[in-house]
Enzyme design. Sequence first.
Site, PDB file in Angstrom:
ATOM      1  N   HIS A   7      -7.589 -13.923   5.639  1.00 27.62           N
ATOM      2  CA  HIS A   7      -6.161 -13.604   5.558  1.00 27.62           C
ATOM      3  C   HIS A   7      -5.836 -12.231   6.137  1.00 27.62           C
ATOM      4  CE1 HIS A   7      -5.921 -17.229   3.352  1.00 27.62           C
ATOM      5  NE2 HIS A   7      -6.589 -16.770   2.302  1.00 27.62           N
ATOM      6  N   ALA A   8      -6.528 -11.192   5.681  1.00 26.49           N
ATOM      7  CA  ALA A   8      -6.249  -9.845   6.178  1.00 26.49           C
ATOM      8  C   ALA A   8      -6.540  -9.735   7.669  1.00 26.49           C
ATOM      9  CB  ALA A   8      -7.054  -8.814   5.395  1.00 26.49           C
ATOM     10  N   CYS A  39      -6.975 -21.402  -2.012  1.00 27.72           N
ATOM     11  CA  CYS A  39      -6.174 -21.835  -3.157  1.00 27.72           C
ATOM     12  C   CYS A  39      -5.870 -23.330  -3.105  1.00 27.72           C
ATOM     13  CB  CYS A  39      -4.873 -21.046  -3.224  1.00 27.72           C
ATOM     14  SG  CYS A  39      -3.897 -21.136  -1.699  1.00 27.72           S
ATOM     15  N   GLY A 109     -13.610  -9.122   3.728  1.00 17.24           N
ATOM     16  CA  GLY A 109     -13.333 -10.018   2.620  1.00 17.24           C
ATOM     17  C   GLY A 109     -14.255  -9.869   1.430  1.00 17.24           C
ATOM     18  N   TYR A 154      -8.493 -18.187 -11.691  1.00 21.08           N
ATOM     19  CA  TYR A 154      -7.567 -19.148 -11.084  1.00 21.08           C
ATOM     20  C   TYR A 154      -8.282 -20.348 -10.468  1.00 21.08           C
ATOM     21  CZ  TYR A 154      -3.128 -16.767 -11.672  1.00 21.08           C
ATOM     22  OH  TYR A 154      -1.982 -16.231 -12.216  1.00 21.08           O
ATOM     23  N   SER A 269     -11.772   6.584   4.698  1.00 22.08           N
ATOM     24  CA  SER A 269     -12.197   7.983   4.768  1.00 22.08           C
ATOM     25  C   SER A 269     -12.632   8.388   6.171  1.00 22.08           C
ATOM     26  CB  SER A 269     -13.335   8.236   3.773  1.00 22.08           C
ATOM     27  OG  SER A 269     -14.397   7.316   3.977  1.00 22.08           O
ATOM     28  N   ALA A 275      -9.007  -0.538   6.703  1.00 19.62           N
ATOM     29  CA  ALA A 275      -9.538  -1.664   5.921  1.00 19.62           C
ATOM     30  C   ALA A 275      -8.386  -2.397   5.259  1.00 19.62           C
ATOM     31  CB  ALA A 275     -10.546  -1.188   4.880  1.00 19.62           C
ATOM     32  N   ALA A 296      -4.599 -13.286  -1.908  1.00 16.22           N
ATOM     33  CA  ALA A 296      -4.199 -13.517  -0.512  1.00 16.22           C
ATOM     34  C   ALA A 296      -2.928 -12.747  -0.173  1.00 16.22           C
ATOM     35  CB  ALA A 296      -3.997 -15.007  -0.275  1.00 16.22           C
ATOM     36  N   THR A 297      -2.017 -12.624  -1.132  1.00 16.06           N
ATOM     37  CA  THR A 297      -0.776 -11.902  -0.879  1.00 16.06           C
ATOM     38  C   THR A 297      -1.051 -10.435  -0.547  1.00 16.06           C
ATOM     39  OG1 THR A 297      -0.611 -11.699  -3.284  1.00 16.06           O
ATOM     40  CG2 THR A 297       0.736 -13.390  -2.233  1.00 16.06           C
ATOM     41  N   PHE A 421      25.571 -16.079 -13.848  1.00 13.74           N
ATOM     42  CA  PHE A 421      25.525 -17.146 -14.864  1.00 13.74           C
ATOM     43  C   PHE A 421      26.110 -18.419 -14.278  1.00 13.74           C
ATOM     44  CE2 PHE A 421      28.272 -19.331 -18.131  1.00 13.74           C
ATOM     45  CZ  PHE A 421      27.255 -20.114 -18.637  1.00 13.74           C
TER      46      PHE A 421
END
Length: 443
Positions: A7-8, A39, A109, A154, A269, A275, A296-297, A421
């Site tokens: 994902h990243a 997921c 990861g 999860y 650093s 990263a 993942a988010t 409402f």
Amino acid sequence: MVLGCTHAGTAAILNTVALHKDAQVTVYERNDNISFLSCGIALHVQGVVKDPKGLFYCSPEKLAELGVGTCMKHEVTDVDLAAKKLRVRDLDSGREFEDAYDKLIVASGSWPVEPPIENSKLENVLLCKNYGHAMEIVKRCASARSVAIVGAGYIGTELVEAFETQGKSVTFIDQMSQVLPRYLDPDVVDVVERLYVEKGVRLAFGRTVKKFVDDGHGKVAGVVTTDGEFEADLVILCVGFRPQTALFKGKLEMLPNGAIRVDEFMRTSHPDVFAAGDCCAVYNNASRQYGYIPLATNAVRMGTLAARNLKAPTTKHMGTQGTSGIKIYDWNIASTGLTELVAKDLGLDYSVSVLEDNYRPEFMPSTEPFLLKLVYEKGTRRILGAQVRSREDLTQSINTLSVCIQNGMTVDELAFVDFFFQPHYNKPWNFLNTVALQALPPV
């Protein structure tokens, strides 16, 4: 150059190509696929998702079309940060070579924790993380009769339902005393645990797995715990994840668990190394500390930011609340920020407000009860966390409360926020207002 492409890494590559037209982008990835949504593994096991190819949202072919040097099944074996060079092995041919970079984005990861359990290499003791794992689980599920899920996070929680609905005998094991201990408090998740029992799932919580039983032919036949032995011809290990950062040990600053430290611009650093994702630490706005939250988010946000900040620090990371949701049978559950148990572990002086009500007026043709729990700091009144549970889908309310935590809102402010409402959806006092009104001090 990008190291890793789930994902990243995918987010970093797509945004780098879009934002930096002059950049030459190369990615090294150990697998032969990218962007797999783990997921969805339980949904595939359950038969909800028929074609697992739908669980990919990008491909090596697409990256190659964008001009990215896409090196699948290549493992980076060494990194020289001073010389800005990588040592790479082609996993198909075995050929080793060097490559150089100007900027490096580490998106290596995480990998499932593999506890040192006796006989853990028996056949049908499986991990659950990537596409290969998913295919193997589906294959072994066909002939399995009794399944043990080890780990109540999860992935484990979703797999329990998937296997139970496929007619398997399921045992659910965890060291902790409840389902989803990092995300939900016992008073929120208790209805789910009762539902598991009603459906025949054996809950074996508060127990540690000591060994797996060999059937005499190299296959698993059972699980021995600190309190009882359970039959199982298929075991799925889902006991958490740890960052894959061994290459950078002693080279980049890390948390004790190996998560790489990054600043708000995703810089490590080392000035030319960024990263993102499960390999690094992230700032938690609720605890106001850096921690390890492999979601993942978080990964797609961090990958996007790494790309945006490659040339100059322009866009800050806003931190995370660890916001997440899950559907367990017909229960819709979501959480953000700190649970009561986590707040206690952090030594925070907190209080809670719990609201149980119907989500819309009783004069409507139908309504549904819900439980909403708010955790807030006593002294500052700052909102620390929230959890919601209902058969009606009210999970988007947790996204609203995630924004509240991110912006440092107090429970007193939440009590009087303007929400609409309409009887189809809510009551004159929105339940987000009501749970906060309960927490107001007397005047």
